[in-house]
Design a protein around this motif. Structure first.
Motif, PDB file in Angstrom:
ATOM      1  N   LEU A  18       0.834  -1.203   0.000  1.00 54.84           N
ATOM      2  CA  LEU A  18       0.000   0.000   0.000  1.00 54.84           C
ATOM      3  C   LEU A  18       0.867   1.251   0.000  1.00 54.84           C
ATOM      4  N   ALA A  19       1.957   1.214   0.747  1.00 52.00           N
ATOM      5  CA  ALA A  19       2.872   2.365   0.793  1.00 52.00           C
ATOM      6  C   ALA A  19       3.419   2.689  -0.585  1.00 52.00           C
ATOM      7  N   GLY A  20       3.636   1.658  -1.402  1.00 49.67           N
ATOM      8  CA  GLY A  20       4.123   1.897  -2.754  1.00 49.67           C
ATOM      9  C   GLY A  20       3.136   2.702  -3.587  1.00 49.67           C
ATOM     10  N   VAL A  21       1.848   2.444  -3.392  1.00 50.11           N
ATOM     11  CA  VAL A  21       0.824   3.176  -4.128  1.00 50.11           C
ATOM     12  C   VAL A  21       0.717   4.618  -3.624  1.00 50.11           C
ATOM     13  N   LEU A  22       1.104   4.831  -2.366  1.00 47.37           N
ATOM     14  CA  LEU A  22       1.016   6.151  -1.745  1.00 47.37           C
ATOM     15  C   LEU A  22       2.339   6.912  -1.786  1.00 47.37           C
ATOM     16  N   ALA A  23       3.289   6.430  -2.558  1.00 45.75           N
ATOM     17  CA  ALA A  23       4.648   6.989  -2.530  1.00 45.75           C
ATOM     18  C   ALA A  23       4.689   8.478  -2.849  1.00 45.75           C
ATOM     19  N   GLY A  40      -5.693  -2.349  11.598  1.00 47.11           N
ATOM     20  CA  GLY A  40      -5.110  -1.328  10.737  1.00 47.11           C
ATOM     21  C   GLY A  40      -3.739  -0.865  11.179  1.00 47.11           C
ATOM     22  N   VAL A  41      -3.353  -1.161  12.419  1.00 48.30           N
ATOM     23  CA  VAL A  41      -2.087  -0.628  12.935  1.00 48.30           C
ATOM     24  C   VAL A  41      -0.859  -1.264  12.276  1.00 48.30           C
ATOM     25  N   PRO A  42      -0.790  -2.601  12.094  1.00 54.42           N
ATOM     26  CA  PRO A  42       0.373  -3.144  11.375  1.00 54.42           C
ATOM     27  C   PRO A  42       0.481  -2.609   9.952  1.00 54.42           C
ATOM     28  N   VAL A  43      -0.651  -2.401   9.287  1.00 55.30           N
ATOM     29  CA  VAL A  43      -0.640  -1.827   7.942  1.00 55.30           C
ATOM     30  C   VAL A  43      -0.164  -0.374   8.005  1.00 55.30           C
ATOM     31  N   GLY A  44      -0.737   0.389   8.923  1.00 58.21           N
ATOM     32  CA  GLY A  44      -0.380   1.787   9.069  1.00 58.21           C
ATOM     33  C   GLY A  44       1.067   1.990   9.462  1.00 58.21           C
ATOM     34  N   PHE A  45       1.613   1.077  10.254  1.00 65.10           N
ATOM     35  CA  PHE A  45       3.022   1.171  10.656  1.00 65.10           C
ATOM     36  C   PHE A  45       3.922   1.178   9.427  1.00 65.10           C
ATOM     37  N   GLU A  46       3.684   0.249   8.511  1.00 70.05           N
ATOM     38  CA  GLU A  46       4.515   0.159   7.311  1.00 70.05           C
ATOM     39  C   GLU A  46       4.324   1.382   6.416  1.00 70.05           C
ATOM     40  N   VAL A  47       3.091   1.860   6.299  1.00 65.26           N
ATOM     41  CA  VAL A  47       2.830   3.047   5.489  1.00 65.26           C
ATOM     42  C   VAL A  47       3.550   4.261   6.072  1.00 65.26           C
ATOM     43  N   ALA A  48       3.428   4.442   7.397  1.00 63.16           N
ATOM     44  CA  ALA A  48       4.054   5.590   8.048  1.00 63.16           C
ATOM     45  C   ALA A  48       5.573   5.551   7.905  1.00 63.16           C
ATOM     46  N   MET A  49       6.174   4.369   8.056  1.00 67.03           N
ATOM     47  CA  MET A  49       7.622   4.264   7.936  1.00 67.03           C
ATOM     48  C   MET A  49       8.078   4.605   6.516  1.00 67.03           C
ATOM     49  N   GLU A 211       4.803   2.524  19.684  1.00 64.53           N
ATOM     50  CA  GLU A 211       6.033   2.990  20.335  1.00 64.53           C
ATOM     51  C   GLU A 211       7.216   2.924  19.373  1.00 64.53           C
ATOM     52  N   ASP A 212       7.310   1.828  18.614  1.00 58.45           N
ATOM     53  CA  ASP A 212       8.393   1.712  17.626  1.00 58.45           C
ATOM     54  C   ASP A 212       8.293   2.813  16.579  1.00 58.45           C
ATOM     55  N   SER A 213       7.071   3.103  16.152  1.00 67.22           N
ATOM     56  CA  SER A 213       6.882   4.146  15.145  1.00 67.22           C
ATOM     57  C   SER A 213       7.312   5.511  15.678  1.00 67.22           C
TER      58      SER A 213
END
Length: 230
Positions: A18-23, A40-49, A211-213
């Motif tokens: 998803l992050a690739g589409v939002l690049a 949604g949090v594991p998905v959002g974590f990768e997008v935010a990073m 916390e990691d984010s």
């Protein structure tokens, strides 16, 4: 349906896709990713990073039909937002609905305190906000989220999910400035069908990812500040 390969391996892999589409949002000033707990949090974590954006949560609770919790009749979100689905041929008594709302409101408050602790929510006003979940079925949860966020006056509001029902994605276009859903398989049936691994996301995982984010985003901001200094 798009060319996205389904099923996704898990939520984290879906988030990277998803992050690739939002690049094109990467590096945009005042960007914020809001994930809907818990899935949604594991998905959002990768997008935010990937987008170098801060990550926060917006707690939304589905309202289940009395006696059949899996059947969503609506949803509530922070800020007193309530969204109800049409119920063709069915009715719910005011008393039964009040019980469901009270129960889910209590859980909403509990989860906000559990996940965020003493940290205040990140300011939404004036930001570009990307709202992320692991998928979109009826859309009731996401509609409640969007209404709650609109009250806080973002400059741009984007819905982003790895997979969703085509009709639900279309219906959200009136509430969001952009709806990003790279896969809309038909028949859709359920979000979990489009993942090889789709375990329930636990509270501890949500807290750890948040916390990691925070830590990784703070490090990224610090490094960029050093690079920009003379």
């Amino acid at each position: 349906m798009t060319d996205t390969r389904l099923p996704y391996e898990n939520r984290r892999q879906a988030g990277r896709a998803l992050a690739g589409v939002l690049a094109h949002y990467r590096g945009r000033p005042k960007l914020l990713v809001l994930a809907l707990p818990r899935g949604g949090v594991p998905v959002g974590f990768e997008v935010a990073m990937a987008l170098e954006a801060p990550l926060d949560i917006l707690v939304v609770r589905k309202l289940g039909f009395p006696g059949h919790k899996e059947y969503a009749i609506g949803a509530i979100a922070s800020g007193g937002v309530r969204v109800m689905n049409p119920l063709p041929g069915m009715t719910v008594s005011p008393g039964a609905l009040a019980e469901v709302v009270a129960s889910e409101q209590a859980e909403l408050v509990r989860r906000e305190q559990l996940y965020r602790g003493q940290r205040p929510a990140i300011e939404v006003r004036g930001r570009t906000v990307i709202v992320v979940d692991d998928g979109l079925a009826t859309g009731a949860t996401m509609r409640a989220a969007l209404l709650a966020i609109r009250q806080q006056q973002p400059v741009r509001l984007v819905v982003a999910v790895p997979v969703g029902a085509a009709e639900s994605c279309r219906e959200l276009q009136d509430l969001a400035d952009e709806v990003v859903c790279p896969a809309t398989p038909e028949p859709f049936r359920a979000v979990g069908l489009w993942y090889r691994e789709f375990p329930q996301t636990g509270d501890d995982e949500v807290r750890t990812l948040l916390e990691d984010s925070r830590r990784l985003h703070a490090r990224s901001v610090h490094l960029h500040a050093q690079e920009d200094s003379p």
